[in-house]
Write a protein that holds these residues in place. Structure first.
Motif, PDB file in Angstrom:
ATOM      1  N   UNK A  53       4.437 -26.110  14.706  1.00  0.00           N
ATOM      2  CA  UNK A  53       5.318 -24.985  14.389  1.00  0.00           C
ATOM      3  C   UNK A  53       4.886 -24.357  13.076  1.00  0.00           C
ATOM      4  N   UNK A  54       4.767 -23.034  13.065  1.00  0.00           N
ATOM      5  CA  UNK A  54       4.319 -22.330  11.865  1.00  0.00           C
ATOM      6  C   UNK A  54       5.451 -22.164  10.877  1.00  0.00           C
ATOM      7  N   UNK A  55       5.091 -21.818   9.650  1.00  0.00           N
ATOM      8  CA  UNK A  55       6.093 -21.398   8.671  1.00  0.00           C
ATOM      9  C   UNK A  55       6.662 -20.047   9.103  1.00  0.00           C
ATOM     10  N   UNK A  56       7.879 -19.701   8.687  1.00  0.00           N
ATOM     11  CA  UNK A  56       8.453 -18.408   9.079  1.00  0.00           C
ATOM     12  C   UNK A  56       7.576 -17.237   8.633  1.00  0.00           C
ATOM     13  N   UNK A  57       7.410 -16.263   9.510  1.00  0.00           N
ATOM     14  CA  UNK A  57       6.666 -15.043   9.216  1.00  0.00           C
ATOM     15  C   UNK A  57       7.592 -13.859   9.431  1.00  0.00           C
ATOM     16  N   UNK A  58       7.253 -12.733   8.823  1.00  0.00           N
ATOM     17  CA  UNK A  58       8.075 -11.531   8.972  1.00  0.00           C
ATOM     18  C   UNK A  58       7.335 -10.378   9.627  1.00  0.00           C
ATOM     19  N   UNK A  59       6.043 -10.516   9.852  1.00  0.00           N
ATOM     20  CA  UNK A  59       5.252  -9.453  10.478  1.00  0.00           C
ATOM     21  C   UNK A  59       4.362 -10.070  11.552  1.00  0.00           C
ATOM     22  N   UNK A  60       4.394  -9.488  12.749  1.00  0.00           N
ATOM     23  CA  UNK A  60       3.516  -9.909  13.836  1.00  0.00           C
ATOM     24  C   UNK A  60       2.267  -9.041  13.794  1.00  0.00           C
ATOM     25  N   UNK A 224     -10.091  -7.554  -4.116  1.00  0.00           N
ATOM     26  CA  UNK A 224     -10.594  -7.989  -2.819  1.00  0.00           C
ATOM     27  C   UNK A 224      -9.457  -8.345  -1.878  1.00  0.00           C
ATOM     28  N   UNK A 225      -8.409  -8.975  -2.431  1.00  0.00           N
ATOM     29  CA  UNK A 225      -7.257  -9.338  -1.606  1.00  0.00           C
ATOM     30  C   UNK A 225      -6.583  -8.096  -1.039  1.00  0.00           C
ATOM     31  N   UNK A 226      -6.379  -7.079  -1.866  1.00  0.00           N
ATOM     32  CA  UNK A 226      -5.744  -5.843  -1.406  1.00  0.00           C
ATOM     33  C   UNK A 226      -6.604  -5.170  -0.339  1.00  0.00           C
ATOM     34  N   UNK A 227      -7.928  -5.162  -0.536  1.00  0.00           N
ATOM     35  CA  UNK A 227      -8.817  -4.517   0.422  1.00  0.00           C
ATOM     36  C   UNK A 227      -8.746  -5.192   1.786  1.00  0.00           C
ATOM     37  N   UNK A 228      -8.686  -6.513   1.805  1.00  0.00           N
ATOM     38  CA  UNK A 228      -8.586  -7.237   3.068  1.00  0.00           C
ATOM     39  C   UNK A 228      -7.228  -7.009   3.725  1.00  0.00           C
ATOM     40  N   UNK A 229      -6.148  -7.003   2.918  1.00  0.00           N
ATOM     41  CA  UNK A 229      -4.816  -6.794   3.484  1.00  0.00           C
ATOM     42  C   UNK A 229      -4.669  -5.393   4.048  1.00  0.00           C
ATOM     43  N   UNK A 230      -5.374  -4.408   3.464  1.00  0.00           N
ATOM     44  CA  UNK A 230      -5.330  -3.050   3.985  1.00  0.00           C
ATOM     45  C   UNK A 230      -5.922  -2.954   5.384  1.00  0.00           C
ATOM     46  N   UNK A 234      -2.808 -10.776   7.289  1.00  0.00           N
ATOM     47  CA  UNK A 234      -1.723 -11.292   6.467  1.00  0.00           C
ATOM     48  C   UNK A 234      -2.238 -11.723   5.096  1.00  0.00           C
ATOM     49  N   UNK A 235      -1.314 -11.770   4.119  1.00  0.00           N
ATOM     50  CA  UNK A 235      -1.690 -12.179   2.771  1.00  0.00           C
ATOM     51  C   UNK A 235      -2.212 -13.611   2.760  1.00  0.00           C
ATOM     52  N   UNK A 236      -1.523 -14.504   3.492  1.00  0.00           N
ATOM     53  CA  UNK A 236      -1.965 -15.898   3.497  1.00  0.00           C
ATOM     54  C   UNK A 236      -3.348 -16.047   4.108  1.00  0.00           C
ATOM     55  N   UNK A 237      -3.607 -15.316   5.199  1.00  0.00           N
ATOM     56  CA  UNK A 237      -4.920 -15.380   5.821  1.00  0.00           C
ATOM     57  C   UNK A 237      -6.019 -14.852   4.917  1.00  0.00           C
ATOM     58  N   UNK A 238      -5.724 -13.747   4.211  1.00  0.00           N
ATOM     59  CA  UNK A 238      -6.711 -13.166   3.289  1.00  0.00           C
ATOM     60  C   UNK A 238      -6.976 -14.101   2.112  1.00  0.00           C
ATOM     61  N   UNK A 239      -5.906 -14.730   1.591  1.00  0.00           N
ATOM     62  CA  UNK A 239      -6.100 -15.692   0.507  1.00  0.00           C
ATOM     63  C   UNK A 239      -6.950 -16.863   0.964  1.00  0.00           C
ATOM     64  N   UNK A 269       0.948 -20.653   4.487  1.00  0.00           N
ATOM     65  CA  UNK A 269       0.782 -20.506   3.031  1.00  0.00           C
ATOM     66  C   UNK A 269      -0.207 -21.519   2.483  1.00  0.00           C
ATOM     67  N   UNK A 270      -0.968 -21.104   1.490  1.00  0.00           N
ATOM     68  CA  UNK A 270      -1.866 -22.030   0.802  1.00  0.00           C
ATOM     69  C   UNK A 270      -1.033 -23.017   0.006  1.00  0.00           C
TER      70      UNK A 270
END
Length: 439
Positions: A53-60, A224-230, A234-239, A269-270
């Protein structure tokens, strides 16, 4: 949503300090959008099955399967209803129209194709299985919804890297229904007769070898994080991607994302710095504060300086959520509170620490659940060719009519760009007219 949740937590903090209930009186806004996913993994070595089971997410986040795209014939009904065009005008427009026809052949992908691609079975290489002594073996996995939130935000991954490694928009139309049903994608959990992998000391399936040994202390470049999220990830995946490739290499991180975005832990989350070790030893700095966490909070909160965030993290022993709570709860006199920390005022320090400890142990509200039938109520579209330019416009459905929000301009919209949106907002049908009483 992250900032709204932090604000709600700080309200809990104030309520708790006044002797109130910290868990139920102030709900967290993100719970209205939160959903969990269940991943079913089948070990290729012995066929045993693991549920995660994943942690709660807010965007699919949905990948657009361009391999399923089609060029649909152009609508001609409106043209047939128009009065005939004089021959001389036809001759003048014919060449231009032929050129326009070539340029306007934009492929179309259905929303169902995107959902099917998300839920389809796929292979994950190099998984470590605790019941096999942490041996590496491939796994077949698919994801399902653990719950259906009151509001579902869907983000289409409309951006890809071009030949010059610059993110560009994918020119594609999304055939978006105004209503759809996700009930068939509801998680069912372990079933009778399945060969379930034993829980070896409570350990779960380990991530692929490429990420299992990565230290969460790696400094991440915020640009770099912002560029990947654009690009829609997801933020966690980009991190996770940037941490794997050294912290700042966008090209390498993008390649890693394309290879691993189906991993079961991709959006998890990391680990928090200092979660399993002393905070001071974790970062190597004398005050035990991880600079990557400092810059991440500065970027995400948007209203605090690096020095203020650093002081809060030191007070919270490196815990990012507790540091954010501390900052919001001391906004009335933040400079005075930080000065008290610097001077090591024992009374102030012990009081704020105990208050933050109370908030960190608060029981989160459960996520909502209900029928999987949804109706489209909002969308955000991007006007422009790439992530570095353009303009965002929102449309919302109000009393059965669509309204456009374009900066300060608000008006009724006759033709919302349903096919071109970047984000879609859906409401669960069984919640229409039944607001959550906790809010």
């Amino acid at each position: 949503l992250d900032r709204a949740e932090l604000g709600a937590r700080s309200a809990r903090l104030a309520n708790k300090a006044n002797g109130g209930d910290d868990s139920a009186s102030v709900p967290v806004s993100s719970n209205l959008f939160s959903f969990k996913t269940e991943t079913r993994l089948v070990c290729s070595s012995d066929g045993k099955i693991k549920y995660k089971e994943s942690a709660p997410e807010t965007i699919l986040n949905l990948r657009i399967p361009m391999e399923k795209s089609k060029i649909l014939p152009k609508e001609t009904a409106e043209e047939e209803d128009r009065p005939p065009t004089p021959p001389e005008q036809k001759r003048q427009k014919s060449d231009d129209e032929q050129e326009d026809e070539k340029e306007k052949k934009v492929p179309t992908v259905t929303f169902k194709d995107c959902i099917d691609a998300w839920s389809a079975s796929h292979t994950i290489d190099d998984c470590r299985w605790p019941h096999l002594g942490n041996a590496v073996s491939a796994a077949t996995a698919h994801s399902r919804f653990g719950n259906f939130p009151r509001y579902l935000i869907v983000q289409m991954q409309r951006y890809e890297l071009g030949p010059d490694w610059v993110p560009k928009k994918i020119e594609v139309n999304i055939e978006m229904p105004h209503e759809f049903d996700l009930d068939e994608l509801k998680a069912k959990g372990p079933q009778d007769g399945e060969n379930i992998a034993p829980e070896d000391g409570g350990n779960d399936v380990q991530p692929p070898a490429s990420t299992a040994g990565v230290s969460p202390q790696q400094t991440i470049d915020e640009g770099a994080l912002v560029q990947l999220m654009d690009m829609g990830f997801s933020m966690n995946g980009c991190k996770r991607a940037l941490t794997t490739v050294g912290g700042s290499d966008v090209e390498a991180a993008t390649n890693w994302i394309f290879e691993h975005n189906q991993d079961p832990d991709f959006n998890d989350p990391m680990p928090e710095p200092g979660a399993s070790a002393a905070p001071a030893a974790a970062s190597g700095a004398g005050d035990g504060v991880d600079e990557a966490t400092v810059m991440s909070l500065v970027e995400n909160l948007g209203c605090f300086t690096a020095d203020q965030v650093r002081a809060a993290l030191k007070e919270a022993n490196g815990a990012a959520d507790r540091a954010a709570d501390w900052l919001f709860s001391h906004m009335d006199d933040l400079d005075g509170a930080i000065a008290a920390l610097v001077s090591k005022d024992s009374t102030s320090t012990s009081g704020s620490s105990s208050a933050m400890n109370a908030v960190s142990t608060a029981t989160p509200l459960p996520v909502e659940d209900g029928s999987g039938k949804y109706t489209l109520v909002g969308l955000i579209s991007h006007i422009g060719k790439n992530t570095g330019s353009g303009h965002y416009v929102a449309h919302l459905k109000k009393d059965g009519k669509w309204v456009i929000f374009n900066d300060e301009k608000v008006a009724l919209s006759e033709t919302p760009p349903f096919q071109h949106a970047y984000m879609y907002l859906f409401q669960r049908n069984d919640t229409v007219g039944s607001p959550n009483s906790s809010y």
